[in-house]
Design an enzyme around this catalytic site. Sequence first.
Site, PDB file in Angstrom:
ATOM      1  CE1 TYR A 141      -2.919  -3.166   0.346  1.00 44.19           C
ATOM      2  CE2 TYR A 141      -3.290  -2.467   2.669  1.00 44.19           C
ATOM      3  CZ  TYR A 141      -3.562  -3.283   1.340  1.00 44.19           C
ATOM      4  OH  TYR A 141      -4.501  -4.381   1.622  1.00 44.19           O
ATOM      5  CG  HIS A 171      -0.829  -8.563  -0.287  1.00 41.35           C
ATOM      6  ND1 HIS A 171      -0.279  -7.277  -0.242  1.00 41.35           N
ATOM      7  CD2 HIS A 171      -2.088  -8.520  -0.417  1.00 41.35           C
ATOM      8  CE1 HIS A 171      -1.587  -6.344  -0.204  1.00 41.35           C
ATOM      9  NE2 HIS A 171      -2.453  -7.234  -0.558  1.00 41.35           N
TER      10      HIS A 171
END
Length: 276
Positions: A53, A111
Amino acid sequence: MKTVTLPGGERVPALGLGTWHMGERGADRKAEAEALRLGIDLGMTLIDTAEMYASGGSEEVVGDAIAGRRDGLFIVSKVLPFNADHTGTVEACEASLRRMGIETIDLYLLHWPGSSPLEETFGAFEQLQRDGKIRHWGVSNFDTGEMEDVHDAGRGACATNQILYNLTRRGPEFDLLPWCERKGMPVMAYSPLEQGRLGGHRALRPIADKHGVSDLTVALAWVLRREGVIAIPKAARPEHVRANAAALEVQLDAEDLAALDAAFPPPKSKKHLEIL
């Protein structure tokens, strides 16, 4: 605060704080950290972030928000698949710890599926646990068949699977959510409001009026109604944080749920896991 129990017995909030897209603009950083602090004050003490992010910028915002108030928080972060060999996983975790200014990540996730062998990534997770740098580990964006491999490679130690789940993305209800329930593994629902795109949907408005809340609050309450699901909506404005917190007070009745099923039909067959 409603809680969800991890496989090891630890209870965590069913409603947390997402941070995807935070940290992308320096001018927003102070307001984003303030929104996270408000969420913490309202009981949403689980914060989800990732090294991906804003290329670590989101973790820096989290660091700003939790400075001086680490106790009582449950911090989640993620390693990118192309960093997920043994050495890369350890180094990525250490970098995330530095960006957040903390000593331990409570839950560390892979992830999405990548090319590194799961046994290698999970071995790195186990080393990080022994070193006190993470407490629990899990995965994200893994479909049912892939979760069988996770369960075998991790010897049943996986704590959660973080997936895309909301009213418009109900595919996991057919097989993935039942599989996780059988294993006693909670699911973390990212983008439970479809990144705000559920706002204004005509099926939500009458239910929202009935309960005296916003339509997005109804959509979030629908996700939270299911046992074993942790929702992590992102909110960068105080009014949105409060609207999310209000979802915990909404009790959808049978009439509400039937109307939502009519507007957003549950799956009748296997659907490939969707990813944003």
